[in-house]
Structures are given as C-alpha cells and as structure tokens.
Motif scaffolding. Structure first.
Motif, PDB file in Angstrom:
ATOM      1  N   TYR A  52       0.858  -1.250   0.072  1.00  0.00           N
ATOM      2  CA  TYR A  52       0.445  -0.027   0.165  1.00  0.00           C
ATOM      3  C   TYR A  52       1.025   1.274  -0.181  1.00  0.00           C
ATOM      4  CZ  TYR A  52      -4.166  -2.388   0.794  1.00  0.00           C
ATOM      5  OH  TYR A  52      -5.353  -3.763   0.604  1.00  0.00           O
ATOM      6  N   ARG A  60      -5.018   5.875   1.781  1.00  0.00           N
ATOM      7  CA  ARG A  60      -4.262   4.610   1.521  1.00  0.00           C
ATOM      8  C   ARG A  60      -4.390   3.723   0.563  1.00  0.00           C
ATOM      9  NH1 ARG A  60      -4.523  -0.575   4.363  1.00  0.00           N
ATOM     10  NH2 ARG A  60      -2.188  -1.176   4.416  1.00  0.00           N
ATOM     11  N   LEU A  62      -4.094   0.481  -2.483  1.00  0.00           N
ATOM     12  CA  LEU A  62      -2.930  -0.377  -2.551  1.00  0.00           C
ATOM     13  C   LEU A  62      -2.582   0.042  -4.002  1.00  0.00           C
ATOM     14  CD1 LEU A  62      -2.839  -3.618  -2.355  1.00  0.00           C
ATOM     15  CD2 LEU A  62      -4.656  -4.123  -4.138  1.00  0.00           C
ATOM     16  N   ASP A  63      -0.791  -0.997  -4.366  1.00  0.00           N
ATOM     17  CA  ASP A  63      -0.652   0.346  -5.753  1.00  0.00           C
ATOM     18  C   ASP A  63      -0.367  -1.499  -6.249  1.00  0.00           C
ATOM     19  OD1 ASP A  63       1.488   1.468  -6.935  1.00  0.00           O
ATOM     20  OD2 ASP A  63       2.638   1.379  -4.592  1.00  0.00           O
ATOM     21  N   VAL A 409      -7.333   2.515  -5.095  1.00  0.00           N
ATOM     22  CA  VAL A 409      -6.431   1.674  -5.667  1.00  0.00           C
ATOM     23  C   VAL A 409      -5.532   1.940  -6.244  1.00  0.00           C
ATOM     24  CG1 VAL A 409      -5.954  -0.949  -6.785  1.00  0.00           C
ATOM     25  CG2 VAL A 409      -7.914  -0.545  -5.909  1.00  0.00           C
ATOM     26  N   ASP A 427      -6.823  -8.551  -1.387  1.00  0.00           N
ATOM     27  CA  ASP A 427      -6.212  -8.160  -2.195  1.00  0.00           C
ATOM     28  C   ASP A 427      -6.422  -8.238  -3.934  1.00  0.00           C
ATOM     29  OD1 ASP A 427      -5.349  -6.211  -0.185  1.00  0.00           O
ATOM     30  OD2 ASP A 427      -3.240  -7.421  -0.075  1.00  0.00           O
TER      31      ASP A 427
END
Length: 451
Positions: A52, A60, A62-63, A409, A427
């Motif tokens: 993240y 925040r 999700l990468d 995301v 995820d």
C-alpha cells in the motif's frame, strides 16, 4: 488528515494540490518525469507500507504500479531496509569495487540461463544503451531491429517507433521508422528496422533484407507498453533462426519482464539471447541497471591491461547501496515467492475474465505471473497496432482508473499493472470486485466502445 476528512479517494486532496502549485514554479510541467500520471494533477505520496501507499492527504491505496513494476516486494521491505541501513553506516559510494557487487553478480549469473558474466550500470536505459553499443563493438555493424511500440528507455535508437500511430506507422508489411521526438536525427531513423510483434514471416524477411548492417535485434519477450502480449512460439523461433543465420545478436530487454519467473522472461518463453538487460527488481528499490550475457560478447568491455573495444564506466555504477538492496531483494525472490506471485496473478486474471464473461463486456486481459493489463477490446491483441487504443477506448480506461482510485486502488492507465509479494488473496479479490462493479454500473460508458 484521513480519507474520511477528504472528498474521496478519486479526487486529489488539498495537500497534493498545494504541492503541485509549488512544483509548477520549479518544474516546467510540474514534475520531473513524463511518466507521472495526473488526473488532472498528480497525487503526492508520503510513504509506502507493504502493498500500500499513503498520500500526503492520508489516503491509503493498494499499489498496482510498484514504481513501474520495480517494487516486487512492495514498499519498505524489511530485508532491504536492514541491508541499506547497515551499508549507510559504512558508506554510500566509493571509487573502488566492493564485495557487495560480487554477491549480486553471482546471484544473477547463477540464476539465469545464458548469463555468464554481468556488468552493472545505474538505469535500465543505460543498460540498453550499452548492450546495443556492445553488439556494435562485437559485430562491427551499426543498425538495430526493434519491435514497433516497445519501450526500451531513453536512447535515440530504441525510441524509434516507440509511440507511432495509425497516421504514421506505415503499411503492415513495411512498418515505418517513426521519430519519437521533434529533432530526432534522420540518421537514427535510417539505422533502425521496425518489426511487428508476433509476425514471424515479416521478422524473418526484414532481418534477412537488412542483415549486413544489423548489429542486434532488441526484444522484450513480452513488451509492456506494446500491449503486454505473450510471444508466439513461431515468432520466437523466427527471431532466433534469422539472427543465428545472419550473425545478428539478440538482446533480451528484461528490465521489466525479468519478474516473470525465477529465471526470468527469456527462459519462460524459450528465448536464448546473446545479451540481456536487467533493472528494476534487481535493485531492490534502488537505482540499477545491468548488461549481461555470453562471455565472448561481453569481452568487448574487457579493460584488463588494454583499452577495451567498448569503454564503459559510471560514477554510481555498482554503488554499494544498490548492490546490497538488490541482493537482499533477489535473495528473498525464491521459488516460493514466485509461486505465490503466480498464484495471485492467475487468480486475478481469472476473476477479471470471469467478470467480462458475466457482463458480456468488450474487454480482455493479458499478462503472465505478476503482470496484467486490461484491454478495452473484445479480443486479445496480437501486437502493438491491435493494442493501440482509440479515443473512446482511452476514455473508458481513464474512467476505469478513476473508479479504482475511488476504491483506494492505483491502477496504471494504459500500461502494465503488477502485483507484489505482500499482497494477499483479499487484495486480489478487491481488485477484481472493483472491475466487476465498474462493468455493472458503467454500461452507458462501455457502450461507447461499440460506437
């Protein structure tokens, strides 16, 4: 400030807007990398936490970018943090070699079939540049062949036809050499032969026609920006057969695609290059590049008591910070780590395809291992021309990226997305559910693809 204090993940927060106002006073377009995505301005990040990212406004995400696929272990990977911290206490760079560069070199040479010796530089672009120079020094020829639409960094010859369009890419049987930037020398265009990915017959013909002046064929086994499309076995066979027949070297650019497996992408797809270029994941999040391959070809760099056929150096090449970070990262990339990534990738691509089938949507998905790309097209593209998006398709993908941002995301727009080892099945299921909801709720927009 937290996400609940802001307008939502999709909008850019106040602190990012303030940062961009500052940046525009010192950077010509507000950033120092053309690859930075902005909608309409970029999000500024404060820190990374595993899979993240947290932006300056406290949101925040999700990468799925991973600094352009570099961070295969995500952010703040503890073995890398520990290795770099120890090295910082001993020094950041020296004019002398260190044991750390031998450690990383041994690891890569032992792992990758066909890599007998290696040489470190600072970026993937630099690695590709010196690999091409090495091929020229070895063969005595100057021209190269490359794949239309493939990205290989910032070296004039590999930038040719990197961003060609239907207006200038020429006929299918004779792809044009298209300049990437205004002022690119015409002499450069004359030294690049453009091939179409997965067109075996055309590749063999063009390589044969230009063989007497070709030093190398530069090939990403699965070029990301050209669609992240898998090579067909007959295309790989044609490239290898033509290259061997005419004494042309094969350079496998695995700067991005090395993450496709424990031994890399070439081994996965049956390619046997003379030279490799590496970067991204082999640096553990620090700047790095590498040229590697057959000892006979790499001998052009030999400066042992003589002037080398190809002099190469760099102030920060093989700097110990990059070496220890890369070694720690690669050591953790064992068979178990790749099995985990493969499982996550298969799960995600399967769920995305299931959602497409469920909604009867004109989308498809490409990719292998920890890489994937969503295409707003009803059939899987076979090459760059088929993967190139229309204005309507681009608009749909921009809206999809915004939908992902709203859900927390980060999905790259028009490029490969990637997974990292700290990601979980939860995820993956989040990524799939956002796509499913987009298909369910944006039917009006998706209809534009058929217009």
């Amino acid at each position: 400030m937290t996400a609940s204090d802001t307008e939502g993940h999709n909008s850019v927060g106040r602190l990012s807007r303030e940062a961009f106002d500052r940046a525009r006073r010192v950077f010509i377009d507000g950033t120092t990398r053309v690859t930075i995505e902005r909608d309409p301005i970029p999000r500024y990040m404060e820190r990374g936490e595993g899979a993240y990212l947290v932006d300056v406004d406290g949101r925040r995400f999700l990468d799925l970018n991973g600094n352009f696929t570099t961070l295969i272990h995500g952010h703040r990977f503890e073995p890398v943090v520990e290795a770099v911290t120890r090295q910082l206490q001993s020094g950041t760079c020296f004019a002398n070699p260190t044991l750390a560069e031998i450690d990383l070199a041994e690891l890569v040479c032992d792992r990758v079939p066909g890599v007998e010796t290696i040489r470190f530089v600072n970026t993937g672009s630099e690695a590709v540049m010196f690999a091409i120079k090495a091929a020229r020094a070895f063969t005595g020829r100057s021209a190269i062949a490359k794949i239309e639409g493939a990205y290989h960094g910032a070296y004039d010859w590999v930038e040719v036809s990197q961003a060609s369009t239907p207006d200038n890419w020429g006929p299918g049987h004779e792809p044009a050499a298209v300049p990437y930037y205004r002022g690119m020398p015409a002499s450069v265009l004359g030294e690049v032969v453009t091939l179409r990915f997965n067109d075996a017959e055309l590749a063999e013909a063009l390589i044969g026609t230009h063989a007497d002046r070709l030093a190398a064929i530069v090939l990403d086994p699965m070029p990301s920006r050209a669609g992240l499309i898998a090579p067909t076995p007959d295309f790989i066979a044609a490239i290898q057969s033509a290259a061997r027949r005419h004494g042309v070297l094969i350079i496998a650019d695995e700067v991005l695609s090395f993450r496709q497996g424990y031994e890399g992408a070439s081994a996965r797809h049956g390619l046997k290059p003379d030279l490799f270029t590496f970067g991204k994941i082999i640096g553990g999040g620090m700047p790095i590049g590498a040229i590697a391959g057959r000892r006979e070809v790499m001998s052009v760099f030999d400066a042992n008591g003589k002037k080398p056929a190809l002099p190469q150096g760099g102030t920060f090449s093989a700097n110990p910070l990059s070496m220890v970070a890369g070694f720690a990262s690669m050591l953790a990339l064992d068979h178990g780590a790749f099995k985990h990534l493969e499982m996550l990738g298969d799960r995600l691509r399967g769920q995305l395809l299931a959602a497409i089938a469920r909604h009867g949507a004109p989308f498809t998905v490409s990719g292998v291992a920890s890489l994937f790309r969503i295409h707003p097209k009803p059939a899987l593209p076979r090459d760059f021309r088929e993967a190139t998006m229309s204005a309507a398709e681009t608009a749909v993908m921009n809206e999809l990226s915004r939908a992902y941002a709203t859900a927390g995301v980060i999905l790259p727009s028009g490029a490969a997305a990637c997974l990292s080892t700290p990601m979980t099945t939860a995820d993956i299921d989040l990524v799939a559910s956002v796509f499913d909801e987009f298909l369910a709720t944006r039917a009006d927009l998706i209809e534009s693809l058929a217009a």
